[in-house]
Write a protein that holds these residues in place. Sequence first.
Motif, PDB file in Angstrom:
ATOM      1  N   GLU A 671       0.845  -1.191   0.000  1.00 33.12           N
ATOM      2  CA  GLU A 671       0.000   0.000   0.000  1.00 33.12           C
ATOM      3  C   GLU A 671       0.881   1.241   0.000  1.00 33.12           C
ATOM      4  O   GLU A 671       1.839   1.331   0.774  1.00 33.12           O
ATOM      5  CB  GLU A 671      -0.917   0.010   1.229  1.00 33.12           C
ATOM      6  N   ILE A 672       0.564   2.186  -0.870  1.00 29.51           N
ATOM      7  CA  ILE A 672       1.286   3.454  -0.970  1.00 29.51           C
ATOM      8  C   ILE A 672       0.333   4.584  -0.584  1.00 29.51           C
ATOM      9  O   ILE A 672      -0.750   4.711  -1.163  1.00 29.51           O
ATOM     10  CB  ILE A 672       1.825   3.692  -2.398  1.00 29.51           C
ATOM     11  N   ARG A 673       0.744   5.397   0.387  1.00 31.82           N
ATOM     12  CA  ARG A 673      -0.093   6.513   0.837  1.00 31.82           C
ATOM     13  C   ARG A 673       0.695   7.813   0.856  1.00 31.82           C
ATOM     14  O   ARG A 673       1.888   7.810   1.138  1.00 31.82           O
ATOM     15  CB  ARG A 673      -0.634   6.256   2.246  1.00 31.82           C
ATOM     16  N   ALA A 674       0.002   8.897   0.560  1.00 34.44           N
ATOM     17  CA  ALA A 674       0.541  10.238   0.748  1.00 34.44           C
ATOM     18  C   ALA A 674      -0.004  10.763   2.069  1.00 34.44           C
ATOM     19  O   ALA A 674      -1.218  10.904   2.237  1.00 34.44           O
ATOM     20  CB  ALA A 674       0.125  11.146  -0.400  1.00 34.44           C
ATOM     21  N   LEU A 675       0.866  11.027   3.016  1.00 33.85           N
ATOM     22  CA  LEU A 675       0.433  11.355   4.371  1.00 33.85           C
ATOM     23  C   LEU A 675       0.303  12.853   4.627  1.00 33.85           C
ATOM     24  O   LEU A 675      -0.428  13.267   5.522  1.00 33.85           O
ATOM     25  CB  LEU A 675       1.404  10.745   5.395  1.00 33.85           C
ATOM     26  N   GLY A 676       1.032  13.682   3.884  1.00 35.90           N
ATOM     27  CA  GLY A 676       0.936  15.121   4.102  1.00 35.90           C
ATOM     28  C   GLY A 676       2.262  15.810   3.889  1.00 35.90           C
ATOM     29  O   GLY A 676       3.305  15.171   3.771  1.00 35.90           O
TER      30      GLY A 676
END
Length: 718
Positions: A671-676
């Motif tokens: 899973e790839i997420r952009a956190l901020g």
Amino acid sequence: MNRAATGIRPAVRTRAAVGIPPAVALLIAACAPHTVELPAVASPRPEPPAPPGLRAGFGRADITPPPGLGIQAYGPAGSVAKGFRTRLYARAVLLEDAAGERVALVALDLAHASLLLHRNVAAQTLETGIGADRLLLGATHTHAGPGHFMSDEAINKYGPARPGFDPAVAEFITDRIARAVSEAGADLRPAVVGWVQGQVWGFTRNRSLTAYRMNPEVPGRPMPPPGLPEDQRAIDPTWTLLRIDTIDADGDTIPGAAISVFGFHATGNPSANDLFDGDVPAIIERDLERHMDALAGTTSEYAPHSIHLFFNGSEGDVSLTGMSRSRCLPARQVHGVRPGGPRSPRSNDHWVDESKVPGSECVQQARELVSEAGDSLAARARDLYREAGSRLTSDIELGRAFRTYDLSGGNVPDGLCPEPSIGRGAGGGAEDGKSPASNWKIFGLVDIEAREGTVDERSDDCQAPKKSLHWLLRLLAGPLVLSEALQLQVVRVGDLLLAAVPAEPTTEVGFRIRDAMLAAAAAGSLDVHGAAVVGQANGYVQYISTAEEYSVQHYEGGSTLYGPGSAGVLQRGIEDLVATLPEGGEALVLPLTVEPGKPHHILPEAGENSGADREPLQVQFSGCARDTAVVRWYDDRPGTLLPSNGPILRLSRTRTSGGALSVWDDDREVEIRALGSRVGKGYVWEARWTPPGGTSGRYVATFLRWSGPGNTRAWECR
């Protein structure tokens, strides 16, 4: 991205809101919907190829958007995407026969296809000989793809978690689909094709038995094995698989592509999911692609060379069997309080979705079901693929027939109602997926009857017995601008016919259309032995139920926009198109005006590349949490770090016993997420990997968008 370069011309047209009382309509008449003109892009006349013979070309394009878009198909109950799991693709197969006839079939890892995508792709692929009439654009119906690109405002407004139409999203997806078609057209090679139809029981179920039972029994339908429960017998078990191999210079066949048609709702990912994902169809697609690559000896670490197009069939009332056991908690209705004491009105009822509570295991459990269903169905696809290998031939003819229906201004065929309408039976959601509006009361007092089975027995309206959405709800929600155009298409591949329907037909509708196609082919002396219905193709007008199913107004009937005669009109339209195939096929491609809604800026825009401020690569964190390896790093913002531009990272694990394992960021366990953002450091991204057999071992993350020896990070997990 240049938002003006969408290839579409804005216009303004005012029309009354659908189904709203005249007094209310006066209040909103000034709110003119924004329209888009879609050109009539018919294909050029085909020319015989040199050398003659069946040829095939294949193309693939990554259509994974950056985080920040609303996830389509769960409506306001859904999520805004924070990243992606399995990437989303457009897969294209272009076929050309000895007479020069061409057709392009494209499968999209999206919830729906839209008129905007279909017509604008066709405008870009005319140079390959593919106009709208020769382009079949279908969707897998994953409920974990992006929204904001549909042709009608109501779907753009209420389909994704974040409402609105963004021309930049439509342009983004359009350009990549056109790229896949052009890639297929630029690499045509001698080919052979063969198809089979097999029965797949036990994996799907009819979620709307009450409505399905209204249909009369028809002899000659597929016979289920003994012991299956009623809901698993009330489906179409037919899986159609078309195999396409190319021929090399030595005359040997090489596996190249496959096309599947099988019907079920791709709703394995629940509304709590916040990642783009291809759902169960993605597992089926990738598994057969890897299998074909292995047979061809062209294995690849990242994207496979082979292409497997998965088209959804007659899935309007069909769900996966495993998803009925989902352990995700349903949304819980909370009744409003009486703020001024027992005699005062209550506030609105509201819903609490406990699956979105921090720490919930709902999504993880749903992913286990997705993997189980995907692996089981992928094994069946491999069996059908092997069977099709014994039927390969190059001696086939291609054909197509296409017709546009402009339903605006009352220009509807006999059998359809003049205005589209959504029923209260649709407002509460389907039986296996209730919406937050189910049994909701406005201000805690006004029952809007948003539940299946709500009918008006006294009405003699064209839409009867449908009871349209409560006028107060429509007033609060604003005008429902629904689709006023549809396109029907038939594609012939040898003795197989494919009908492209821009809707979600129920099981029985699919049976009737398929039977009608075969009867029309026989009447026209066409050498045809099989037929399949491709739903979610070339546009979207929501559901199509039979007149019998429509009469009880469950979710599917309530979502049949143009009344009880809709299925009959589609059936006759497909029959008429089949009848034109012996004479070359009708190609009625009309210009259309669609109303996607006021443009919004939703797609993240590219910012200045701040990589120079972050050299060498900065990793914020790496380690293990429970059964998951985690790495966080500083990188570009989502509008710049586009997933569709290629892989972002590769993860590997080495263990003392068990050797090494390597995966890319397209693996279903990654899973790839952009956190901020972090001021002065860039944007924080996170990769999470759940490897098999626990997390112990030595890990290496290789950041593929960075060059040089500093683009790796190693850590140990015990």
